[in-house]
Design a protein around this motif. Structure first.
Motif, short mmCIF file in Angstrom:
data_model
loop_
_atom_site.label_atom_id
_atom_site.label_comp_id
_atom_site.label_asym_id
_atom_site.label_seq_id
_atom_site.Cartn_x
_atom_site.Cartn_y
_atom_site.Cartn_z
N SER A 83 0.83 -1.21 0.00
CA SER A 83 0.00 0.00 0.00
C SER A 83 0.87 1.27 0.00
N HIS A 84 2.03 1.18 0.66
CA HIS A 84 2.92 2.34 0.76
C HIS A 84 4.13 2.13 -0.15
N LEU A 85 4.37 3.07 -1.07
CA LEU A 85 5.55 3.02 -1.93
C LEU A 85 6.29 4.36 -1.78
N ILE A 107 12.80 1.97 3.69
CA ILE A 107 13.15 2.96 4.73
C ILE A 107 11.89 3.38 5.49
N THR A 108 10.76 3.56 4.77
CA THR A 108 9.50 3.91 5.45
C THR A 108 9.09 2.79 6.41
N GLU A 109 9.18 1.56 5.93
CA GLU A 109 8.81 0.41 6.76
C GLU A 109 9.66 0.36 8.04
N ALA A 110 10.98 0.51 7.86
CA ALA A 110 11.89 0.22 8.97
C ALA A 110 12.12 1.42 9.89
N ARG A 111 12.21 2.63 9.31
CA ARG A 111 12.49 3.79 10.19
C ARG A 111 11.31 4.07 11.11
N THR A 112 10.08 3.79 10.62
CA THR A 112 8.91 4.04 11.46
C THR A 112 8.96 3.14 12.69
N GLN A 139 3.82 -2.67 8.66
CA GLN A 139 4.30 -2.04 9.90
C GLN A 139 4.22 -2.99 11.09
N ALA A 140 3.25 -3.88 11.09
CA ALA A 140 3.16 -4.86 12.19
C ALA A 140 4.44 -5.69 12.23
N ARG A 141 4.90 -6.09 11.06
CA ARG A 141 6.11 -6.93 10.99
C ARG A 141 7.35 -6.17 11.46
N SER A 160 -6.18 -8.48 13.78
CA SER A 160 -6.37 -7.70 12.57
C SER A 160 -7.81 -7.88 12.10
N ARG A 161 -8.27 -6.89 11.34
CA ARG A 161 -9.65 -6.88 10.84
C ARG A 161 -9.97 -8.19 10.12
N THR A 162 -9.03 -8.68 9.33
CA THR A 162 -9.20 -9.94 8.60
C THR A 162 -8.40 -11.01 9.34
N THR A 201 -2.94 0.06 12.00
CA THR A 201 -4.02 -0.24 11.06
C THR A 201 -4.19 0.95 10.12
N ALA A 202 -4.97 0.73 9.06
CA ALA A 202 -5.37 1.84 8.19
C ALA A 202 -6.78 2.29 8.55
N SER A 203 -7.22 1.99 9.75
CA SER A 203 -8.58 2.35 10.15
C SER A 203 -8.71 3.85 10.36
N PRO A 204 -9.80 4.45 9.86
CA PRO A 204 -10.04 5.87 10.15
C PRO A 204 -10.78 6.08 11.47
N GLU A 205 -11.21 4.97 12.09
CA GLU A 205 -12.01 5.04 13.33
C GLU A 205 -11.24 4.35 14.45
N ALA A 221 1.18 4.73 18.60
CA ALA A 221 0.04 4.99 17.71
C ALA A 221 0.60 5.45 16.36
N VAL A 222 0.58 4.56 15.38
CA VAL A 222 1.36 4.75 14.15
C VAL A 222 0.48 5.01 12.93
N GLY A 223 -0.73 4.43 12.91
CA GLY A 223 -1.63 4.67 11.78
C GLY A 223 -2.29 6.04 11.94
N ALA A 224 -3.40 6.27 11.22
CA ALA A 224 -4.17 7.52 11.35
C ALA A 224 -3.28 8.74 11.20
N CYS A 225 -2.74 8.92 10.02
CA CYS A 225 -1.80 10.03 9.79
C CYS A 225 -2.47 11.24 9.12
N ARG A 226 -3.79 11.27 9.07
CA ARG A 226 -4.49 12.41 8.50
C ARG A 226 -5.40 13.03 9.57
N SER A 297 2.92 8.83 16.42
CA SER A 297 3.89 8.93 15.33
C SER A 297 3.17 9.35 14.05
N LEU A 298 3.77 10.31 13.35
CA LEU A 298 3.26 10.66 12.02
C LEU A 298 4.29 10.35 10.95
N GLY A 299 5.55 10.23 11.38
CA GLY A 299 6.63 10.02 10.42
C GLY A 299 7.14 11.38 9.96
N MET A 300 8.48 11.51 9.91
CA MET A 300 9.05 12.81 9.55
C MET A 300 10.11 12.65 8.47
P1 NDP Z 1 -0.58 -2.26 5.27
O1 NDP Z 1 -1.40 -1.86 4.09
O2 NDP Z 1 0.56 -3.17 5.09
O3 NDP Z 1 -1.54 -2.87 6.41
C1 NDP Z 1 -2.72 -2.21 6.76
C2 NDP Z 1 -3.37 -2.89 7.93
O4 NDP Z 1 -4.52 -2.12 8.30
C3 NDP Z 1 -3.84 -4.30 7.65
O5 NDP Z 1 -3.54 -5.07 8.80
C4 NDP Z 1 -5.35 -4.16 7.49
O6 NDP Z 1 -6.06 -5.24 8.03
C5 NDP Z 1 -5.64 -2.97 8.38
N1 NDP Z 1 -6.82 -2.21 7.97
C6 NDP Z 1 -7.06 -1.66 6.75
N2 NDP Z 1 -8.23 -0.98 6.79
C7 NDP Z 1 -8.73 -1.14 8.04
C8 NDP Z 1 -9.90 -0.70 8.68
N3 NDP Z 1 -10.79 0.07 8.05
N4 NDP Z 1 -10.09 -1.06 9.98
C9 NDP Z 1 -9.18 -1.81 10.64
N5 NDP Z 1 -8.05 -2.27 10.07
C10 NDP Z 1 -7.83 -1.92 8.79
O7 NDP Z 1 -0.10 -0.87 5.91
P2 NDP Z 1 1.18 -0.57 6.78
O8 NDP Z 1 1.40 -1.65 7.74
O9 NDP Z 1 2.29 -0.14 5.88
O10 NDP Z 1 0.71 0.76 7.57
C11 NDP Z 1 -0.15 0.66 8.70
C12 NDP Z 1 -0.58 2.05 9.11
O11 NDP Z 1 0.57 2.81 9.51
C13 NDP Z 1 -1.25 2.87 8.00
O12 NDP Z 1 -2.26 3.68 8.56
C14 NDP Z 1 -0.11 3.72 7.50
O13 NDP Z 1 -0.51 4.87 6.80
C15 NDP Z 1 0.62 4.03 8.79
N6 NDP Z 1 2.01 4.42 8.60
C16 NDP Z 1 2.50 5.35 9.46
C17 NDP Z 1 3.80 5.75 9.36
C18 NDP Z 1 4.36 6.72 10.34
O14 NDP Z 1 5.48 7.16 10.17
N7 NDP Z 1 3.62 7.06 11.40
C19 NDP Z 1 4.69 5.24 8.30
C20 NDP Z 1 4.09 4.21 7.49
C21 NDP Z 1 2.79 3.82 7.65
P3 NDP Z 1 -6.44 -6.61 7.27
O15 NDP Z 1 -5.27 -6.98 6.38
O16 NDP Z 1 -6.61 -7.55 8.39
O17 NDP Z 1 -7.70 -6.36 6.52
#
Ligand code: NDP
Length: 326
Positions: A83-85, A107-112, A139-141, A160-162, A201-205, A221-226, A297-300
């Motif tokens: 998802s992230h390139l 670098i995005t994967e590992a530095r975060t 990022q989990a890995r 995870s959701r799935t 997660t990529a969850s907005p909620e 807290a690494v996801g939710a960067c918006r 974390s938002l990443g810099m």
């Molecule tokens: P991946 O695409 O590899 O994984 C996304 C994960 O989010 C999957 O486990 C997926 O679950 C889950 N997911 C997707 N949508 C939802 C949803 N609506 N509700 C709950 N879970 C959901 O992404 P990354 O691991 O690369 O990134 C994870 C998060 O970290 C993202 O939000 C990303 O933007 C953020 N990020 C933040 C950085 C920072 O510096 N702070 C840097 C890089 C990423 P499943 O597969 O089980 O469906």
């Protein structure tokens, strides 16, 4: 001539231990005001509102100048792509000439994860041994790999959701860690009694609620960067001692902070400090064993540019990469 470094080469040049040490230094430089780094520019692309970010930084102490171009296309997963390139361009800090083009995805994967590990070193309880990871993607890995270097983990629970994503994570990662990994049936089961909670997660909620979190836990807290997205219940944010990578970024881009302020649950002063201030000792870290701490974390860009400079310097020493004429 500029050097091109592909993902495999960048990966081989940046072992996690080196990255954790380098990120600690980069965070300190940033929080001491010794880095020039504007807020990232973000474009939304297409109907899916995919993310294209441009992240420049200049770090005088390392003579490091460059920018990351990063995209987040959720639809990539169905195409078998991450998802992230990202791509990083390094420039000569004296002439502005291009010195390197390199893969920025790894670098995005590992530095975060390395930055989260720095937060665990400074903010988690010393005896933290049980970790919950919500999300089972890239990022989990990397977070499992990095945080296992910061604390002796006994048990790691994945939700995870799935469910199949979490099962894959356990099967793939168990051989690489001394901790016992297992999939939790719910996010709540994963989080209850956990000492460290990683939200990737990529969850907005919100995916985690205050009543699930035990006193003394540390949350990465690494996801939710918006500013419209959040992974945490705002009551949890208000309850915790809150740290960020960048105050300016947190107040502009982190929905967990922006929305909680808008709802009147916290104000800007609720942010106790930047992680770089904690690393340098100018802001205190954990107050006592019972406080919940959050590192949002938002990443810099400084993290990307410093990691890229390290990879470039090592590549030049080792004679790796491909020179190009442009
Ligand atoms: P991946 O695409 O590899 O994984 C996304 C994960 O989010 C999957 O486990 C997926 O679950 C889950 N997911 C997707 N949508 C939802 C949803 N609506 N509700 C709950 N879970 C959901 O992404 P990354 O691991 O690369 O990134 C994870 C998060 O970290 C993202 O939000 C990303 O933007 C953020 N990020 C933040 C950085 C920072 O510096 N702070 C840097 C890089 C990423 P499943 O597969 O089980 O469906």
């Amino acid at each position: 001539m500029p050097l091109v470094l592909d993902e495999a080469t960048v990966r081989s040049l940046l072992p996690m231990d080196d990255l954790i040490a380098t990120m600690g230094q980069a965070l300190k430089e940033f929080s001491a005001g010794r880095v020039t780094q504007p807020l990232r520019t973000v474009l939304e692309v297409g109907e899916a509102k995919s993310f294209f970010g441009v992240m420049p930084a200049y770090v005088p102490s390392q003579q490091a100048l460059g920018t990351k171009l990063v995209t987040v296309f959720g639809s990539n997963l169905a195409r078998g792509l991450p998802s992230h390139l990202a791509t990083i361009l390094l420039l000569d800090a004296e002439t502005g000439a291009l010195v390197a083009i390199m893969d920025g995805r790894y670098i995005t994967e590992a530095r975060t994860a390395a930055v989260s590990a720095v937060s665990v070193q400074h903010l988690a309880r010393r005896d933290a041994a049980v970790m919950a990871i919500l999300g089972a993607g890239v990022q989990a890995r990397s977070h499992l790999e990095a945080i296992a270097r910061a604390r002796s983990l006994r048990e790691v629970r994945i939700w995870s959701r799935t469910p199949a994503s979490a099962d894959r994570f356990v099967a793939e990662m168990q051989p690489h860690t001394a901790a016992t990994l297992h999939r939790s049936p719910s996010a709540q089961d994963a989080v209850l009694d956990a000492d460290i909670i990683v939200l990737v997660t990529a969850s907005p909620e919100p995916v985690v609620f205050s009543s699930w979190v035990q006193d003394g836990a540390h949350i990465c807290a690494v996801g939710a960067c918006r500013p419209t997205q959040r992974e945490m219940d705002p009551i949890l944010v208000a309850r915790a001692d809150l740290y960020v990578d960048s105050r300016a970024g947190g107040l502009a881009e982190a929905g967990d902070i922006v929305l909680a302020i808008r709802e009147g649950l916290i104000d800007a002063a609720h942010i106790r400090g930047e992680l770089g201030e904690v690393v340098s000792g100018t802001v205190p870290g954990r107050r006592d064993e019972d406080r919940v701490t959050i590192f949002k974390s938002l990443g810099m860009a400084v993290e990307d540019v410093v990691a890229a400079q390290l990879a470039y310097d090592k590549a030049r020493q080792a004679g790796l990469g491909t020179e190009i004429r442009c």
